[in-house]
Design a protein around this motif. Structure first.
Motif, PDB file in Angstrom:
ATOM      1  N   GLY A  81       0.822  -1.202   0.000  1.00 11.86           N
ATOM      2  CA  GLY A  81       0.000   0.000   0.000  1.00 11.86           C
ATOM      3  C   GLY A  81       0.858   1.254   0.000  1.00 11.86           C
ATOM      4  O   GLY A  81       1.950   1.265   0.576  1.00 11.86           O
ATOM      5  N   VAL A  82       0.370   2.301  -0.665  1.00 16.95           N
ATOM      6  CA  VAL A  82       1.092   3.570  -0.749  1.00 16.95           C
ATOM      7  C   VAL A  82       0.204   4.674  -0.185  1.00 16.95           C
ATOM      8  O   VAL A  82      -0.901   4.913  -0.676  1.00 16.95           O
ATOM      9  CB  VAL A  82       1.485   3.896  -2.206  1.00 16.95           C
ATOM     10  N   LEU A  83       0.701   5.323   0.862  1.00 23.16           N
ATOM     11  CA  LEU A  83      -0.023   6.437   1.481  1.00 23.16           C
ATOM     12  C   LEU A  83       0.422   7.740   0.832  1.00 23.16           C
ATOM     13  O   LEU A  83       1.590   8.115   0.902  1.00 23.16           O
ATOM     14  CB  LEU A  83       0.264   6.473   2.986  1.00 23.16           C
ATOM     15  N   THR A  84      -0.515   8.411   0.165  1.00 23.11           N
ATOM     16  CA  THR A  84      -0.218   9.691  -0.478  1.00 23.11           C
ATOM     17  C   THR A  84      -0.890  10.816   0.306  1.00 23.11           C
ATOM     18  O   THR A  84      -1.630  10.576   1.265  1.00 23.11           O
ATOM     19  CB  THR A  84      -0.717   9.695  -1.929  1.00 23.11           C
ATOM     20  N   GLU A  85      -0.634  12.032  -0.132  1.00 23.30           N
ATOM     21  CA  GLU A  85      -1.188  13.201   0.560  1.00 23.30           C
ATOM     22  C   GLU A  85      -2.692  13.329   0.366  1.00 23.30           C
ATOM     23  O   GLU A  85      -3.340  14.105   1.053  1.00 23.30           O
ATOM     24  CB  GLU A  85      -0.482  14.466   0.062  1.00 23.30           C
ATOM     25  N   ARG A  86      -3.250  12.571  -0.570  1.00 19.19           N
ATOM     26  CA  ARG A  86      -4.678  12.669  -0.882  1.00 19.19           C
ATOM     27  C   ARG A  86      -5.557  12.012   0.172  1.00 19.19           C
ATOM     28  O   ARG A  86      -6.755  12.234   0.206  1.00 19.19           O
ATOM     29  CB  ARG A  86      -4.971  12.035  -2.237  1.00 19.19           C
TER      30      ARG A  86
END
Length: 578
Positions: A219-224
Motif C-alpha cells: 500500500g502507498v499512502l499519499t497526501e490525498r
C-alpha cells in the motif's frame, strides 16, 4: 563474446579481456572455489580498484561476471533459473571486497533475493603479485562464507557484527574469517545438500493448499488520503484477497508525496517487497491501486513473481461469484476490457492460465489470442450485453404495466443486503460473510402495508450487486444492464453496515457511484444494519448524522416492521412524485 555487467566506465580493453577470461574458468563440482580462481578474481579487482563478482552454477561454470557489489550485479529475478520454495537457485556468487569486513546487509539481501547456494566474500590486500605464466597470488587476505538458513528461530550475524534473533523463514549464516586454504577445502556439495534438505523439511512442514495464493499486499499512502482512510483501504484489500482465495502473509506500506511513475513505490521499497516475497515464499504481490501495464511489467521484472492490482482481485472475485449466464457474460466482458491494454509486451508473463488470483473466469483463455480476435470477442459480448439490457428493460416494463412498485436494495458490499432480502421476503438467497457473496440481481415479492389504508400491498424488491470504494470502471460498463435495476426502481433502500469502522466512508462511496448513473435514481431510505453489534456511542452518532434513517438487524430481525412502514411511505412518496 561474454557479457560483463556493472560499472564498465573507464575500463581498458586489456582489463575487459581479463574479465572475459573468467568465463573460461571451471571449478570442480565439490569445491566452492579454487585458490587459483579466487586469486585471479582478486587480482583483477585490485587492478580495477573496484569490487568484482563472479556467478557460478553447480557444474562450476562461470555464467555471469559483474563489476560492482553483489547488490549492484545481482541477477534479475526473471533471468534466474526456475526453482521451488524448497530449493536454492543453483548459483553461487564469489565477490571481492575492498574493505576487511564481513558481508554487509546489502550483500546478504542480494543473496536472499537470488536464493544463492552461497555467497563468498574475498577481502583483498591491495598487494600481491603475478607469477610467471599468469598466475596470481597474495591478493586474498581473508574470506567469508555466507549461506541461507531456514529455521523458525536462528541467530543472525548483522551488519554491525552483533548477534540478534529474528523470526522469519530465511536467515543468513556467516562464517568467521577464513583463510583461502580453509575456504577451498570446504565441501560445496555437502553444504548445498544439507541446506536443501533443511529447506525441504521446512517446506513440507508449512506447505499450504496449492489452490491458495500466498500474497504480499503493498500500500502507498499519499497526501490525498488520511492515515485512517489508508488503513481502511488496506484492511478492505486484505478482505478482498481472502475472498478471492488468497492468504495474506504480510502488508508493506510506504508514504510518498507522489507515485513513482515506473514502479509506484521507490527502488528501495521494491527491493524490500522482493525480499519479503522471497523470505515468506509468496507467489503473488497485490497493490492497493490500479497499475499501468508498464508498471506491472517493471515490478514483475524486479520482484520476480506475479503482480496484480486491486481491480484484478475484484474481477477475480466476480469471476468466481458469477452463476447466471448473464453474470458470466458481464464478467467476461469486464475481464477482457481490463486485460486488453495489458496484453502487449507481457512476454513470458502473458501466459497466465491457472488457478490463482487474476487468472480465473470465462475470459481467461482469451489472454493469449491476438488483439484483433480479443477485440472481436469484446464487440460480440457488448452486443449480447445490449440484448440483455433490452430484455431486462422489457421485463421492467411488464412490471410497470402491472403497476407494481419496485424497490432496489443497494449498499456497500457485505452490508447484509441478501440477508435482509431473505428476512423481508422469506427467501433463501445465498448469504455469507464475504465481499461480493452474491453477484446476480435477485427480485422477490415483498408485502408491505399500504401507506394510506394499511391494506397489504405487493412490492418488488431487487437485491443488486454490492458497491465498493472506487468500483472499477470496466465493471461499471460491463454491469450496466444489472445496474439499471437501480435506476429503473421507484425507490432505493440504502443498507449500511453500521458495525464496520468505515461505515461513513461506505455511505459516501455508494452515493458517489449512484451519482455516476446515467439516469438519476429515485428517492432513497437509509437503513443501518447490524445494530446488535455496535456500541451505544456509534448508534448515537448515526442517529445524529442521519435522523431520518431506520435502524435494524436483518439477522436478528430487529426493526423490520418499522422498516416496512417506512418503505410504504417512501413508495407512496415516489409514486406521487412521478
Amino acid at each position: 563474446m561474454e557479457t560483463i555487467f556493472g560499472n564498465l566506465q573507464g575500463l581498458k580493453s586489456s582489463q575487459l579481456k581479463h574479465l572475459q577470461r573468467l568465463y573460461h574458468q571451471r571449478i570442480p563440482g565439490d569445491h566452492i572455489t579454487t585458490s587459483d580462481f579466487a586469486q585471479r578474481l582478486a587480482a583483477i579487482s585490485t587492478e580495477l580498484n573496484q569490487p568484482v563478482c563472479a556467478y557460478l552454477n553447480r557444474r562450476g561454470q562461470v555464467i555471469r561476471v559483474g563489476v560492482g557489489t553483489p547488490r549492484q550485479t545481482q541477477i534479475p529475478p526473471l533471468e534466474l533459473p526456475r526453482y521451488g520454495a524448497e530449493r536454492l537457485s543453483g548459483i553461487r556468487c564469489i565477490a571481492t571486497h575492498l574493505k576487511p569486513e564481513p558481508p554487509n546487509e546489502a550483500a546478504l539481501t542480494a543473496m536472499a533475493l537470488q536464493r544463492l547456494d552461497a555467497l563468498v566474500v574475498l577481502n583483498i590486500t591491495g598487494a600481491g603479485f603475478t607469477r610467471r605464466g599468469g598466475g596470481a597470488t597474495g591478493y586474498v587476505k581473508e574470506a567469508y562464507l555466507a549461506n541461507l538458513v531456514s529455521n523458525s528461530k536462528q541467530l543472525v550475524l548483522t551488519q554491525s557484527s552483533g548477534i540478534t534473533t529474528q523470526d522469519s523463514a530465511l536467515y543468513s549464516n556467516i562464517s568467521p574469517p577464513l583463510s583461502l586454504d580453509a575456504l577451498v577445502q570446504q565441501d560445496f556439495l555437502e553444504l548445498v545438500e544439507s541446506l536443501e534438505a533443511q529447506f525441504y523439511r521446512d517446506y513440507i512442514a508449512q506447505e499450504v493448499d496449492a489452490d491458495h495464493d500466498r500474497v504480499v499486499i503493498v500500500g502507498v499512502l499519499t497526501e490525498r488520503m488520511s492515515p485512517q482512510q489508508f488503513q481502511d483501504i488496506l484492511l478492505e484489500l486484505a478482505r478482498l484477497v481472502d475472498t478471492a482465495g488468497g492468504d495474506v502473509l504480510q502488508t508493506l506500506q510506504q508514504k510518498r508525496s507522489r507515485i513513482h511513475p515506473q514502479t509506484v513505490i521507490g527502488e528501495g521499497k521494491v527491493q524490500e517487497v522482493a525480499l519479503t516475497a522471497q523470505t515468506l515464499g509468496a507467489n503473488l504481490v497485490v497493490f492497493d491501486r490500479d497499475l499501468s501495464p508498464a508498471q506491472i511489467r517493471n515490478l514483475e521484472a524486479q520482484i520476480g513473481i506475479r503482480v496484480v492490482d486491486r481491480t484484478e482481485v475484484i474481477l477475480d472475485i466476480f469471476a468466481q461469484r458469477a452463476q447466471s449466464g448473464a453474470g458470466k457474460l458481464q464478467v467476461e466482458l469486464a475481464q477482457l476490457e481490463y486485460m486488453m491494454p495489458r496484453l502487449v509486451g507481457r512476454g513470458r508473463t502473458m501466459s497466465r492460465l491457472g488457478g490463482g488470483i487474476g487468472t480465473r473466469g470465462p475470459g481467461e483463455t482469451k489472454l493469449e489470442t491476438e488483439r484483433r480476435a480479443i477485440q472481436r470477442r469484446i464487440s460480440r459480448l457488448q452486443q449480447e450485453v445490449n440484448q440483455l439490457q433490452a430484455h431486462r428493460s422489457r421485463l421492467r416494463q411488464r412490471r410497470q404495466h402491472r403497476e407494481v412498485p419496485s424497490v432496489a436494495l443497494v449498499g456497500y458490499t457485505n452490508a447484509g443486503k441478501s440477508t435482509l432480502l431473505n428476512a423481508l421476503t422469506n427467501s433463501e438467497v445465498y448469504t455469507a460473510d464475504q465481499l461480493f457473496a452474491t453477484l446476480d440481481p435477485t427480485t422477490r415479492r415483498l408485502i408491505i402495508p399500504q401507506a394510506e389504508t394499511g391494506e397489504p400491498q405487493e412490492t418488488l424488491m431487487t437485491d443488486t450487486v454490492g458497491f465498493i470504494h472506487e468500483l472499477p470502471s470496466s465493471l461499471m460498463d460491463a454491469f450496466r444492464a444489472t445496474l439499471e435495476e437501480v435506476t429503473e426502481a421507484d425507490a432505493l433502500l440504502h443498507l449500511v453496515d453500521l458495525s464496520h469502522p468505515a461505515w461513513l466512508s461506505h455511505i459516501r462511496a455508494v452515493r458517489e457511484i449512484l451519482a455516476q448513473m446515467p439516469i438519476t435514481p429515485g428517492p432513497a431510505l437509509v437503513a443501518f444494519n447490524k445494530i446488535d453489534q455496535v456500541s451505544s456511542e456509534t448508534l448515537a452518532i448515526a442517529r445524529e448524522e442521519f435522523p431520518l434513517a431506520v435502524f435494524i438487524s436483518a439477522r436478528q430481525r430487529l426493526g423490520l416492521e418499522t422498516l416496512r412502514q417506512r418503505l410504504s411511505l417512501l413508495i407512496q412518496y415516489a409514486v406521487d412524485s412521478e
